[in-house]
Write an enzyme that holds these catalytic residues in place. Structure first.
Site, PDB file in Angstrom:
ATOM      1  N   ASP A  49       0.840  -1.206   0.000  1.00  0.00           N
ATOM      2  CA  ASP A  49       0.000   0.000   0.000  1.00  0.00           C
ATOM      3  C   ASP A  49       0.878   1.260   0.000  1.00  0.00           C
ATOM      4  OD1 ASP A  49       0.876  -0.155   2.619  1.00  0.00           O
ATOM      5  OD2 ASP A  49      -1.099   0.131   3.522  1.00  0.00           O
ATOM      6  N   SER A  50       2.216   1.081   0.012  1.00  0.00           N
ATOM      7  CA  SER A  50       3.123   2.205  -0.231  1.00  0.00           C
ATOM      8  C   SER A  50       2.802   2.858  -1.569  1.00  0.00           C
ATOM      9  CB  SER A  50       4.581   1.723  -0.220  1.00  0.00           C
ATOM     10  OG  SER A  50       4.746   0.613  -1.080  1.00  0.00           O
ATOM     11  N   ASP A  88      -1.136  -6.158  -0.118  1.00  0.00           N
ATOM     12  CA  ASP A  88      -1.453  -5.527   1.171  1.00  0.00           C
ATOM     13  C   ASP A  88      -2.950  -5.302   1.335  1.00  0.00           C
ATOM     14  OD1 ASP A  88       0.850  -5.130   2.648  1.00  0.00           O
ATOM     15  OD2 ASP A  88       1.200  -3.097   1.925  1.00  0.00           O
ATOM     16  N   LYS A 118      -1.119  -9.374   2.953  1.00  0.00           N
ATOM     17  CA  LYS A 118      -0.325  -8.904   4.092  1.00  0.00           C
ATOM     18  C   LYS A 118      -1.186  -7.954   4.907  1.00  0.00           C
ATOM     19  CE  LYS A 118       3.299  -5.830   3.721  1.00  0.00           C
ATOM     20  NZ  LYS A 118       2.851  -4.673   4.518  1.00  0.00           N
ATOM     21  N   GLU A 120      -0.943  -5.402   8.644  1.00  0.00           N
ATOM     22  CA  GLU A 120      -0.094  -4.858   9.706  1.00  0.00           C
ATOM     23  C   GLU A 120      -0.726  -5.136  11.066  1.00  0.00           C
ATOM     24  OE1 GLU A 120       0.650  -0.672   9.000  1.00  0.00           O
ATOM     25  OE2 GLU A 120       1.311  -1.047   6.944  1.00  0.00           O
ATOM     26  N   GLU A 187       9.758  -4.257  10.144  1.00  0.00           N
ATOM     27  CA  GLU A 187      10.152  -2.952   9.592  1.00  0.00           C
ATOM     28  C   GLU A 187      10.640  -1.991  10.678  1.00  0.00           C
ATOM     29  OE1 GLU A 187       7.364  -1.044   6.931  1.00  0.00           O
ATOM     30  OE2 GLU A 187       8.540   0.817   6.888  1.00  0.00           O
TER      31      GLU A 187
HETATM   32  O1  KIV Z   1       3.596  -1.061   1.586  1.00  0.00           O
HETATM   33  C1  KIV Z   1       4.733  -1.540   1.417  1.00  0.00           C
HETATM   34  O2  KIV Z   1       5.366  -1.381   0.362  1.00  0.00           O
HETATM   35  C2  KIV Z   1       5.304  -2.309   2.519  1.00  0.00           C
HETATM   36  C3  KIV Z   1       6.765  -2.613   2.453  1.00  0.00           C
HETATM   37  C4  KIV Z   1       7.542  -1.379   2.656  1.00  0.00           C
HETATM   38  C5  KIV Z   1       7.142  -3.683   3.399  1.00  0.00           C
HETATM   39  O3  KIV Z   1       4.632  -2.653   3.429  1.00  0.00           O
END
Ligand code: KIV
Length: 275
Positions: A49-50, A88, A118, A120, A187
């Site tokens: 989600d970056s 994510d 994924k 968090e 992280e």
């Molecule tokens: O959103 C993302 O790209 C991430 C990575 C930085 C691990 O969670």
């Protein structure tokens, strides 16, 4: 030992089996062309989600929606044949309850073809990790610096700097491993803490600002390429200056258009020759 020629897609059990062995190589991808370029080189392709910050210009990952993640996740799956693709779950799509997490994750799995999601969180997310895993959805955990919690963390700062904070991150890692996460991103933590977690949990750890002792490493591809320069964390190593290349190419094109040297005769269509 994996090679670039290997074409069978890596699955979650393959990555899970890398604990303590060959390091897991992971990078982010958001589009089909980038995914195609990275696929021969990475084991785990993360649709992070970056993308909210890197592609869409948001100040944080919080405005990213499930529909955005699904569109980019499907694009990345189309561009890969070998890497295990993990998407994510974005902010507010899973934190409310295990049932909400299941509905979001099920959409991701069904609509993208990814191998896992994924999310968090640590102790507070363990129930959801167990709920998804028991229902056929593999989960990659994410502990330590959790960007979706930027407002409670007070910024993108390394976490676990004092004994109590370090103990919380360790407890988070143990909780999601016990709940069934097949691996976890660690992280922005102290090197010694990431090392301890790697020793303690039975599943692979994938570090980003973690430790070389982690079972794998992940970076945001745009950081590694020198494409995203709004903010460069300490843990990023730049392997290329693609941003500079793009800027130089655009400048050369602009100069040639202004001087009428582009397009040249070789770029123009002529009439068909008679007969
Ligand atoms: O959103 C993302 O790209 C991430 C990575 C930085 C691990 O969670």
């Amino acid at each position: 030992m994996s090679t670039a020629k290997e074409t069978r897609r890596l699955g979650v059990p393959d990555l899970r089996a890398r604990k303590g062995g060959e390091p897991i190589v992971s990078l982010t991808a958001y589009t089909t062309p980038t995914a195609k370029l990275l696929d021969p080189h990475v084991d785990l392709m993360l649709v992070g989600d970056s993308l909210g910050m890197v592609v869409y210009g948001f100040d944080s990952t919080l405005p990213v929606t499930l529909d955005m993640m699904i569109a980019h996740g499907a694009a990345v799956v189309r561009g890969t044949r070998r890497a295990c693709v993990v998407v994510d779950l974005p902010f507010a799509s899973y934190q409310e309850s295990p049932q909400q997490a299941f509905r979001a994750a099920a959409r991701v799995m069904a609509e993208t073809g990814a191998q896992a999601v994924k999310l968090e969180g640590g102790v507070e997310m363990a129930e959801s990790v167990a709920f998804l895993t028991a229902r056929g959805i593999p989960v990659l955990g994410h502990v330590g610096l959790m960007p979706q919690s930027v407002n409670t963390l007070g910024g993108y700062k390394a976490v676990g700097r004092d004994a109590a904070a370090a103990e919380r991150v360790r407890a988070d890692a143990r909780a999601i491993a016990d709940a069934g996460a097949f691996a976890m991103v660690v992280e922005g933590t102290m090197e010694s803490l990431a090392r301890t977690i790697t020793e303690e949990v039975p599943v692979p750890t994938i570090g980003i600002g973690g430790s070389p002792a982690c079972d794998g490493q992940v970076l945001v591809t745009d950081d590694l390429l020198g494409l995203f320069s709004d903010f460069t964390p300490k843990f990023v190593k730049r392997y290329a200056a693609v941003g500079q290349t793009i800027s130089e190419a655009a400048a050369a094109y602009a100069a040639e258009v202004r001087s009428r040297t582009f397009p040249g005769p070789e770029h123009c269509f002529g009439m068909k020759k008679p007969g």
